[in-house]
Motif scaffolding. Structure first.
Motif, short mmCIF file in Angstrom:
data_model
loop_
_atom_site.label_atom_id
_atom_site.label_comp_id
_atom_site.label_asym_id
_atom_site.label_seq_id
_atom_site.Cartn_x
_atom_site.Cartn_y
_atom_site.Cartn_z
N MET A 29 -10.78 -18.98 -48.97
CA MET A 29 -11.19 -19.92 -47.92
C MET A 29 -12.06 -21.02 -48.53
O MET A 29 -12.80 -21.70 -47.81
CB MET A 29 -11.92 -19.18 -46.80
CG MET A 29 -11.00 -18.15 -46.13
SD MET A 29 -11.45 -17.74 -44.45
CE MET A 29 -13.07 -17.05 -44.70
N HIS A 36 -14.49 -15.63 -56.91
CA HIS A 36 -13.13 -16.18 -56.75
C HIS A 36 -12.51 -16.47 -58.12
O HIS A 36 -11.32 -16.20 -58.36
CB HIS A 36 -13.17 -17.49 -55.97
CG HIS A 36 -13.66 -17.39 -54.56
ND1 HIS A 36 -14.86 -17.94 -54.16
CD2 HIS A 36 -13.13 -16.82 -53.46
CE1 HIS A 36 -15.03 -17.72 -52.86
NE2 HIS A 36 -14.00 -17.04 -52.41
N GLY A 146 -10.25 -9.50 -53.76
CA GLY A 146 -11.49 -8.92 -54.24
C GLY A 146 -11.79 -7.60 -53.55
O GLY A 146 -11.56 -7.45 -52.35
N ASP A 149 -14.21 -7.36 -50.31
CA ASP A 149 -13.73 -7.15 -48.94
C ASP A 149 -12.82 -5.92 -48.95
O ASP A 149 -11.60 -6.03 -48.84
CB ASP A 149 -13.00 -8.40 -48.46
CG ASP A 149 -13.92 -9.61 -48.44
OD1 ASP A 149 -14.76 -9.69 -47.53
OD2 ASP A 149 -13.85 -10.45 -49.37
N LEU A 175 -17.75 -9.26 -58.13
CA LEU A 175 -18.71 -9.92 -59.03
C LEU A 175 -20.06 -10.03 -58.33
O LEU A 175 -20.13 -10.39 -57.14
CB LEU A 175 -18.22 -11.31 -59.44
CG LEU A 175 -17.87 -11.37 -60.93
CD1 LEU A 175 -16.56 -10.63 -61.16
CD2 LEU A 175 -17.79 -12.78 -61.43
N MET A 183 -21.57 -11.69 -54.89
CA MET A 183 -21.34 -13.12 -54.67
C MET A 183 -20.52 -13.31 -53.40
O MET A 183 -19.61 -12.55 -53.12
CB MET A 183 -20.60 -13.71 -55.87
CG MET A 183 -21.45 -13.76 -57.10
SD MET A 183 -20.56 -14.53 -58.45
CE MET A 183 -21.74 -14.26 -59.77
P1 AMP Z 1 -12.88 -15.63 -49.22
O1 AMP Z 1 -12.81 -17.03 -49.73
O2 AMP Z 1 -14.26 -15.17 -48.89
O3 AMP Z 1 -11.85 -15.32 -48.17
O4 AMP Z 1 -12.48 -14.72 -50.47
C1 AMP Z 1 -11.27 -14.94 -51.16
C2 AMP Z 1 -11.03 -13.77 -52.07
O5 AMP Z 1 -12.10 -13.68 -53.02
C3 AMP Z 1 -10.98 -12.43 -51.33
O6 AMP Z 1 -9.94 -11.63 -51.86
C4 AMP Z 1 -12.34 -11.87 -51.61
O7 AMP Z 1 -12.38 -10.45 -51.55
C5 AMP Z 1 -12.60 -12.36 -53.01
N1 AMP Z 1 -14.03 -12.34 -53.32
C6 AMP Z 1 -15.04 -12.82 -52.56
N2 AMP Z 1 -16.23 -12.56 -53.12
C7 AMP Z 1 -15.97 -11.88 -54.27
C8 AMP Z 1 -16.78 -11.30 -55.30
N3 AMP Z 1 -18.11 -11.38 -55.25
N4 AMP Z 1 -16.17 -10.69 -56.33
C9 AMP Z 1 -14.81 -10.61 -56.38
N5 AMP Z 1 -13.99 -11.12 -55.45
C10 AMP Z 1 -14.56 -11.75 -54.41
#
Ligand code: AMP
Length: 281
Positions: A29, A36, A146, A149, A175, A183
């Protein structure tokens, strides 16, 4: 290359498929951070072509205010991705994803019911539907998510298995900042004071995991963790609970992959995290 329309994406994907190239997908997102980027690195290492999608999916938000205040940092995102060898950034407008007349929804039950599913009605239907659409749009061979989630990852695994989707789903490690805070794009909304208190979440979770794996009473450890979070300045703990890491049902069975998951409010920001609960060998 930045692509914003489905027509352009289809053309690019068809050209790659014609050459037999494999496609890795990293759905995001935006408001990108190192978490990411670690997914992008994994995709880059394993796939001929890498597509990063940036789409703030309205159907997975429960509140209009959360959607409106979700950080949007397109230029910074593009700059972070530039050195990583991403082939396409796909950043569609909402009407490309949800054209007039859109009427289909994927609802996963079981794994999607407790925790986030119970607290955020409709959230996982929004996630599953958009992820299924992104799989179709990109024809990805592999998709990177990740473990941050965790429940979302299990929902995607379930959907892919149940609907025979031809994509391999890969869950990547969470991470963390040096002080343990996972993060998250939402961390940018924490005040300096809240940011200083935020590592208490991971600290409390690792304490519960250590206690339970050492044979301690789960209820006592969870109660102590709630207290530690409130003492650290968290306003509210929505849940901190042990669940089976695959079925997502409540469990304390250490012979199965057990997961400790939490959601808590700090300085008006909702933080989520999870850790494995694995007995020492
Ligand atoms: P989002 O933009 O929050 O929807 O996250 C996009 C992807 O990045 C999802 O698969 C999340 O699980 C992953 N993600 C978000 N934060 C982290 C993190 N700290 N470490 C690894 N992956 C992450």
């Amino acid at each position: 290359m930045l692509i914003t329309t489905l027509a352009d994406l289809h053309q690019q994907v068809a050209a790659w498929k014609a050459k037999g190239e494999s496609i890795g997908l990293v759905p995001t997102m935006g408001a990108l951070h190192a978490g990411h980027l670690s997914l992008v690195h994994a995709a880059r290492a394993e796939c001929d072509r890498v597509i990063v999608t940036i789409f703030v999916n309205p159907t997975q938000f429960n509140s209009a205010q959360d959607l409106a205040s979700y950080p949007r940092t397109e230029a910074a995102d593009a700059a972070l991705l530039a050195p990583l060898g991403v082939d396409v950034i796909f950043a569609p407008a909402p009407d490309q994803v949800y054209p007039a007349g859109f009427a289909t929804q994927i609802t996963v039950s079981g794994v999607a019911d407790p925790l986030e599913g119970a607290l955020r009605p409709g959230h996982f239907a929004g996630v599953a539907t958009v992820v299924a659409k992104l799989f179709g749009m990109t024809q990805a061979d592999r998709a990177y998510f990740g473990q941050k989630d965790w429940q979302q990852l299990q929902v995607v695994h379930r959907m892919v298995a149940d609907l025979n989707m031809a994509v391999q789903v890969i869950g990547c490690d969470t991470l963390r900042e040096a002080d343990g805070l996972a993060m998250s794009s939402r961390n940018a909304r924490l005040s300096a004071q809240a940011r200083a208190a935020a590592p208490a979440l991971y600290a409390a979770m690792t304490a519960v995991a250590a206690s339970v794996t050492a044979g301690g009473q789960a209820d006592n450890a969870l109660k102590a963790a709630r207290k530690a979070l409130l003492d650290a300045g968290f306003e509210r703990v929505e849940y901190i609970a042990l669940h089976d890491g695959e079925t997502m049902q409540p469990s304390t069975d250490l012979s199965r992959p057990l997961r400790l998951l939490a959601a808590a409010w700090l300085g008006g920001v909702r933080l989520i995290d999870n850790v494995a609960v694995t007995p020492a060998p």
